[in-house]
Design a protein around this motif. Structure first.
Motif, PDB file in Angstrom:
ATOM      1  N   VAL A   8      -5.823   1.628  -0.029  1.00  7.46           N
ATOM      2  CA  VAL A   8      -5.346   0.338  -0.533  1.00  7.46           C
ATOM      3  C   VAL A   8      -5.419  -0.717   0.567  1.00  7.46           C
ATOM      4  CG1 VAL A   8      -3.319  -0.927  -1.392  1.00  7.46           C
ATOM      5  CG2 VAL A   8      -3.929   1.289  -2.387  1.00  7.46           C
ATOM      6  N   VAL A  13      -4.361   7.329  -0.346  1.00 11.23           N
ATOM      7  CA  VAL A  13      -4.130   6.131  -1.159  1.00 11.23           C
ATOM      8  C   VAL A  13      -3.601   5.008  -0.284  1.00 11.23           C
ATOM      9  CG1 VAL A  13      -2.688   5.155  -3.002  1.00 11.23           C
ATOM     10  CG2 VAL A  13      -3.844   7.357  -3.341  1.00 11.23           C
ATOM     11  N   TYR A  14      -2.649   5.322   0.577  1.00 11.20           N
ATOM     12  CA  TYR A  14      -2.067   4.333   1.490  1.00 11.20           C
ATOM     13  C   TYR A  14      -3.153   3.660   2.336  1.00 11.20           C
ATOM     14  CZ  TYR A  14       0.871   2.699   5.426  1.00 11.20           C
ATOM     15  OH  TYR A  14       1.481   1.960   6.402  1.00 11.20           O
ATOM     16  N   ALA A  23       0.838  -1.203   0.000  1.00 17.18           N
ATOM     17  CA  ALA A  23       0.000   0.000   0.000  1.00 17.18           C
ATOM     18  C   ALA A  23       0.872   1.251   0.000  1.00 17.18           C
ATOM     19  CB  ALA A  23      -0.925  -0.004   1.217  1.00 17.18           C
ATOM     20  N   VAL A  75       2.220   1.713  -3.529  1.00 17.40           N
ATOM     21  CA  VAL A  75       1.208   2.272  -4.435  1.00 17.40           C
ATOM     22  C   VAL A  75       1.079   3.777  -4.202  1.00 17.40           C
ATOM     23  CG1 VAL A  75      -1.265   2.296  -5.014  1.00 17.40           C
ATOM     24  CG2 VAL A  75      -0.064   0.120  -4.714  1.00 17.40           C
TER      25      VAL A  75
END
Length: 162
Positions: free
Chosen positions: A97, A93-94, A68, A71
């Protein structure tokens, strides 16, 4: 001179990944052990079997955390986003995910995968069938991980600079 900077940057990137994995492993293992009563048959299982099951789950959690993070780093184009100034996008985002992977895996594991079942103690979200504790785990622990890793990385960087 440029070679030294590239070499240091690679070493720093590896150190950061190891820190994320290690801190994540420690925090997730503690969480996994604490939530044992919320899964069926875990309280009656032999201690070392529970430790082994939780260790395997924690290895997966730590791998998801690094994935994650990667990403988020890829999207932000900055591997060191967590130790500098945080961007809302990278952090979002972390977390997203990790939560998405958790929801998908928990749905599979408690359904078709038949890996585990929740006990009557586990609060469940009706719209996903996912336990609240695994979701809370992936909402809270990644934040704590990043805070600890930022502190550790700054200390590591200061030691490397001497």
């Amino acid at each position: 001179m440029v070679f030294l900077k590239v070499r240091y940057r690679r070493r720093a990137a590896v150190a950061l990944a190891v820190m994320i994995w290690g801190v994540s492993f420690f925090l997730h293992f503690f969480w996994e052990m604490v939530q044992v009563p919320f899964f069926t048959d875990m309280t009656e299982t032999r201690h070392w079997d529970v430790v082994w099951l939780c260790t395997r789950a924690t290895i997966g959690d730590a791998n998801v955390a690094v994935g994650a993070y990667a990403v988020a780093a890829w999207i932000s184009r900055d591997w060191f986003w967590a130790v500098g100034g945080w961007r809302r996008t990278s952090l979002s985002v972390y977390l997203a995910v990790g939560l998405i992977v958790t929801i998908l895996f928990e749905c599979w594991a408690t359904g078709e995968g038949d890996r585990w079942n929740y006990s009557e103690l586990m609060p469940i979200l009706s719209w996903t069938g996912t336990g609240v504790l695994p979701l809370a785990q992936w909402a809270l622990l990644p934040l704590v991980t990043i805070l600890i890793v930022k502190w550790m990385f700054v200390g590591w960087s200061m030691l490397r600079a001497k």
